[in-house]
Scaffold this motif. Structure first.
Motif, mmCIF file in Angstrom:
data_model
loop_
_atom_site.group_PDB
_atom_site.id
_atom_site.type_symbol
_atom_site.label_atom_id
_atom_site.label_comp_id
_atom_site.label_asym_id
_atom_site.label_seq_id
_atom_site.Cartn_x
_atom_site.Cartn_y
_atom_site.Cartn_z
ATOM 1 N N UNK A 228 -12.007 18.774 8.177
ATOM 2 C CA UNK A 228 -11.667 17.379 8.457
ATOM 3 C C UNK A 228 -11.163 16.618 7.248
ATOM 4 N N UNK A 229 -10.299 17.256 6.458
ATOM 5 C CA UNK A 229 -9.727 16.575 5.291
ATOM 6 C C UNK A 229 -8.828 15.418 5.716
ATOM 7 N N UNK A 230 -8.145 15.591 6.856
ATOM 8 C CA UNK A 230 -7.266 14.528 7.337
ATOM 9 C C UNK A 230 -8.031 13.220 7.536
ATOM 10 N N UNK A 231 -9.237 13.321 8.073
ATOM 11 C CA UNK A 231 -10.050 12.112 8.288
ATOM 12 C C UNK A 231 -10.416 11.456 6.960
ATOM 13 N N UNK A 232 -10.635 12.288 5.951
ATOM 14 C CA UNK A 232 -10.931 11.744 4.618
ATOM 15 C C UNK A 232 -9.697 11.012 4.095
ATOM 16 N N UNK B 299 -6.163 15.882 -4.628
ATOM 17 C CA UNK B 299 -5.524 17.150 -4.298
ATOM 18 C C UNK B 299 -6.412 17.851 -3.282
ATOM 19 N N UNK B 300 -5.946 17.931 -2.042
ATOM 20 C CA UNK B 300 -6.772 18.499 -0.981
ATOM 21 C C UNK B 300 -6.332 19.897 -0.597
ATOM 22 N N UNK C 168 -18.078 14.149 4.990
ATOM 23 C CA UNK C 168 -16.858 13.347 4.827
ATOM 24 C C UNK C 168 -17.181 11.993 4.188
ATOM 25 N N UNK C 169 -18.265 11.373 4.657
ATOM 26 C CA UNK C 169 -18.669 10.077 4.109
ATOM 27 C C UNK C 169 -18.936 10.188 2.613
ATOM 28 N N UNK C 170 -19.647 11.266 2.260
ATOM 29 C CA UNK C 170 -19.976 11.509 0.853
ATOM 30 C C UNK C 170 -18.696 11.739 0.040
ATOM 31 N N UNK C 171 -17.758 12.496 0.616
ATOM 32 C CA UNK C 171 -16.491 12.784 -0.075
ATOM 33 C C UNK C 171 -15.730 11.485 -0.344
ATOM 34 N N UNK C 172 -15.654 10.625 0.678
ATOM 35 C CA UNK C 172 -14.952 9.350 0.517
ATOM 36 C C UNK C 172 -15.610 8.522 -0.582
ATOM 37 N N UNK C 173 -16.931 8.508 -0.560
ATOM 38 C CA UNK C 173 -17.671 7.729 -1.550
ATOM 39 C C UNK C 173 -17.364 8.210 -2.967
ATOM 40 N N UNK C 174 -17.376 9.535 -3.139
ATOM 41 C CA UNK C 174 -17.122 10.088 -4.470
ATOM 42 C C UNK C 174 -15.687 9.826 -4.929
ATOM 43 N N UNK C 175 -14.754 9.930 -3.998
ATOM 44 C CA UNK C 175 -13.350 9.703 -4.378
ATOM 45 C C UNK C 175 -13.149 8.237 -4.753
ATOM 46 N N UNK D 145 1.432 17.120 12.614
ATOM 47 C CA UNK D 145 0.142 16.653 13.103
ATOM 48 C C UNK D 145 -0.447 15.559 12.190
ATOM 49 N N UNK D 146 -0.378 15.800 10.894
ATOM 50 C CA UNK D 146 -0.874 14.805 9.942
ATOM 51 C C UNK D 146 -0.033 13.534 10.046
#
Ligand code: ADP
Ligand code: ZN
Ligand code: ZN
Length: 646
Positions: free
Chosen positions: A151-155, A276-277, A127-134, A182-183
């Motif tokens: 855990x896309x919601x957390x991203x 787009x998730x 998730x950390x890596x995903x956030x960084x890339x985005x 939920x989201x």
């Protein structure tokens, strides 16, 4: 004196989107104003300043909102009109709330009560890596391809935190408010300035929410279905699309837009990030990402490190020995349900057909109950003991004898969600069973039932599409698909994509934490590649399979499509006009464009009318947009980029 091009929100003249007006005060692009048109006064949007024209102009009568719409939203509106070949007035009716000139009395909106237990979550490495890339991309679209439960919601939350901290607003699109609440819950809980829109809002509520966003002087978080894209957000910084594969992101009335394409355009205009998730991105979106070198960020495994893989049972429906206890509920499924009830756990069953039975027929002469207007089989609803048409909603009582031969051997065949419900109730009389489908899904009941589902008071849930969406249920142990191949036989290029998504998403409802879970997939074609990729949640495998199929058959993303359907009272007129247009198009269109048809539409008769259609395929999209000029303005419906050919 200043002069402006103003777009009225009502069609004034075909082929004219804007008119020039003058004003003795200076206005900005994006102002909503009152303009005289003939004897009427209309609402208009200021599109751009122009120099004094050679002809006389009329004055702008007044300003409705002193805050201008964001420039990016004006650009998006112009793009929608152009790209979907739709009058700008029609686009503005979609983009702007209704009743803009009405005075509204604001009332406090009911606070949203959350039912969930919350623990603070620390992002994992993926998730950390995903956030960084985005975040590394200052603008543009990123595909966030994360398996179910990754855990896309957390991203989304982390991107939102950072965007807000940067002084910018965030729009989060969700397929439908309801089970996805939920989201919504998560965001309302964390962010103070969250504004939620949904399709059940009244005109006044919608207008008030829109005004609140327009007048905001600090960043806001906006969550809602595709139309939330049109909220005039203060300093838009990010657009996050959850479950981006969902069909509800395509609007089925004019402007027939894709919220994904529109998000891309709005993002570019506002210099905002677009994410787009999905666990199962649309083939076209994944292909676009690859061919445009846009980042594809993956979350390859479930977020919880203790997630236990689920046990998958595939049951062959042709093998009757697997159905000793019931004709369509396999022994495996029944024993899983028994086990779950005994241990206080839940079962979620998926089936894509509403009602009790899909054909009602006479065993003596073969008569079948059909809608007199649409000529499709009527569907039995045993609770009201009536037959109903799922196209036009025609309703009639179940006949006690055959209208043709008067025999009393009337029988019902086929499986619907109501039948599954009544059969389960018979097999498990003490179980609490709930059905989620279009027949009972009002906003309130869905939310209430969702709470029951979350708390575990429901033993068995049965539903159509709606249960497949992002639910995280602590007591859920088994998910079952009654007939996984039921959508595959449809004559539609996207049928296998939809079947795959549904299976992969349903399977992804479980296996999210340490608990042992199971999946039962029943199918007449257990070895079909779509079923196999689906149960394995093998997106990559499915993607290459489907992409080569699409390439062979010449479908998106390798061709653009335009579907043209005519609607006439008589079959002869429908056929004749379709043939005529097909001749015109064939003579006018450049080489490389295929005109398929005319053929009867999939639902050939609806509401007492006949429908025939032409399907155009082209490697270039603009040729199809030009082709629309040859389509008569009445009796024809046109759809660019149809997501289904049904
Ligand atoms: P997705 O939308 O990708 O299918 P969710 O966002 O629903 O997945 O997350 C699945 C579950 O994992 C949720 O219950 C969520 O609270 C949990 N979760 C997400 N990120 C983490 C994390 N970093 N550590 C522990 N649990 C997490
Ligand atoms: Zn009969
Ligand atoms: Zn009908």
């Amino acid at each position: 004196m200043w002069f402006y091009e103003v777009a009225p929100t009502k069609i004034v003249r075909s082929n004219a989107n804007t008119f020039t007006y003058h004003s003795n005060q200076q206005l900005s692009v994006g102002y909503l104003v009152l303009i005289p048109v003939g004897k009427q006064q209309l609402t208009g949007l200021v599109i751009k300043p122009v120099s004094k024209p050679a002809y006389e102009t009329k004055p702008i009568d007044g300003v409705i909102e002193t805050t201008a719409l964001p420039q990016s939203l004006v650009e998006l509106s112009l793009w929608l009109a152009d790209y979907y070949h739709t009058p700008l007035a029609t686009v503005l009716q979609t983009v702007l709330p209704r009743g803009l000139t009405k005075k509204r009395r604001s009332k406090e909106v009911q606070p949203h009560v959350s039912t969930r237990n919350r623990t603070t979550i620390v992002l994992n490495d993926d998730q950390t890596e995903a956030v960084k890339k985005i975040m590394a991309q200052p603008s543009g679209t990123t595909l966030l391809q994360g398996v179910t439960g990754s855990g896309k919601t957390e991203v989304y939350k982390e991107i939102t935190r950072r965007t807000i901290a940067d002084g910018k607003s965030v729009i989060i699109l969700v397929p439908e408010i309801g089970l996805t609440s939920q989201v919504v819950d998560e965001f309302i809980h964390e962010f103070n300035h969250t504004i939620v829109t949904h399709s059940h809002m009244t005109e006044a509520e919608r207008h008030l929410a829109w005004q609140k966003v327009l007048h905001a002087s600090e960043p806001t978080v906006i969550i809602g279905p595709r139309s939330a894209l049109f909220m005039p957000a203060y300093q838009l910084g990010a657009i996050l699309v959850d479950e981006a594969h969902e069909p509800s992101y395509k609007q089925e009335q004019a402007p027939r837009y894709s919220a994904l394409r529109a998000a891309g355009v709005l993002g570019r205009a506002a210099k905002a990030r677009v994410v787009l998730g999905s666990a199962t991105p649309l083939i076209t979106d994944r292909y676009i990402a690859e061919t445009t070198n846009s980042p594809i960020v993956t979350l390859p495994k479930p977020a919880r490190s203790n997630a236990t893989p689920t046990t998958v049972h595939v049951v062959d429906m042709k093998k009757r020995e697997a159905f000793k206890h019931h004709r369509f509920l396999s022994d495996t499924l029944i024993s899983e349900i028994e086990h779950n009830i005994a241990s206080g756990q839940q079962t979620l069953l998926f089936h894509n057909r509403r009602g009790s039975a899909s054909t009602t027929l006479c065993e003596n002469c073969g008569w079948t109950a059909e809608c007199p207007r649409c000529f499709v089989p009527l569907v039995l609803h045993t609770d009201s003991f009536s037959l109903s048409c799922h196209i036009c909603d025609y309703k009639t009582k179940v006949p006690t004898s055959c209208p043709v031969c008067h025999a009393s051997q009337i029988i019902h065949k086929g499986i619907g969600t109501k039948l599954i419900e009544s059969e389960l109730q018979r097999l498990f009389p003490k179980a609490k069973i709930a059905r989620f489908d279009g027949d009972n899904a009002t906003h309130e009941t869905v939310n209430e039932r969702y709470t029951d589902l979350y708390n575990g008071t429901i033993d068995i849930a049965i539903g159509t599409q709606v249960v497949a969406k992002g639910l995280d249920l602590p007591k859920l142990r088994t998910v079952g698909i009654i007939q996984a191949d039921s959508g595959l036989a449809l004559p539609d290029y996207a049928a296998s994509e939809r079947a795959f998504q549904l299976i992969a998403q349903v399977v992804g409802r479980v296996g999210r934490d340490e608990r042992a879970t199971s999946v039962v997939v029943q199918s007449y074609q257990p070895t079909h590649p779509v079923i196999q990729y689906g149960v394995k949640q093998d997106y990559e495998g499915f993607y290459s399979y489907a992409l080569s199929e699409r390439q062979k058959a010449g479908f998106p993303p390798f061709r653009y499509l335009l579907q043209l359907t005519d609607v006439y009272k008589s079959e002869a007129a429908a056929v004749r006009n379709a043939q005529q247009l097909s001749r015109t198009l064939r003579s006018r269109l450049p080489r490389g464009v295929e005109v398929l048809g005319p053929t009867p539409a999939f639902y050939e008769r609806q509401h007492d009318t006949y429908r025939w259609q032409l399907t155009l395929k082209s490697p270039k999209r603009d040729v199809l947009v030009q082709a629309l000029d040859a389509v008569p303005p009445t009796h024809w419906q046109s759809e660019l980029d149809p997501t289904s050919l049904l």
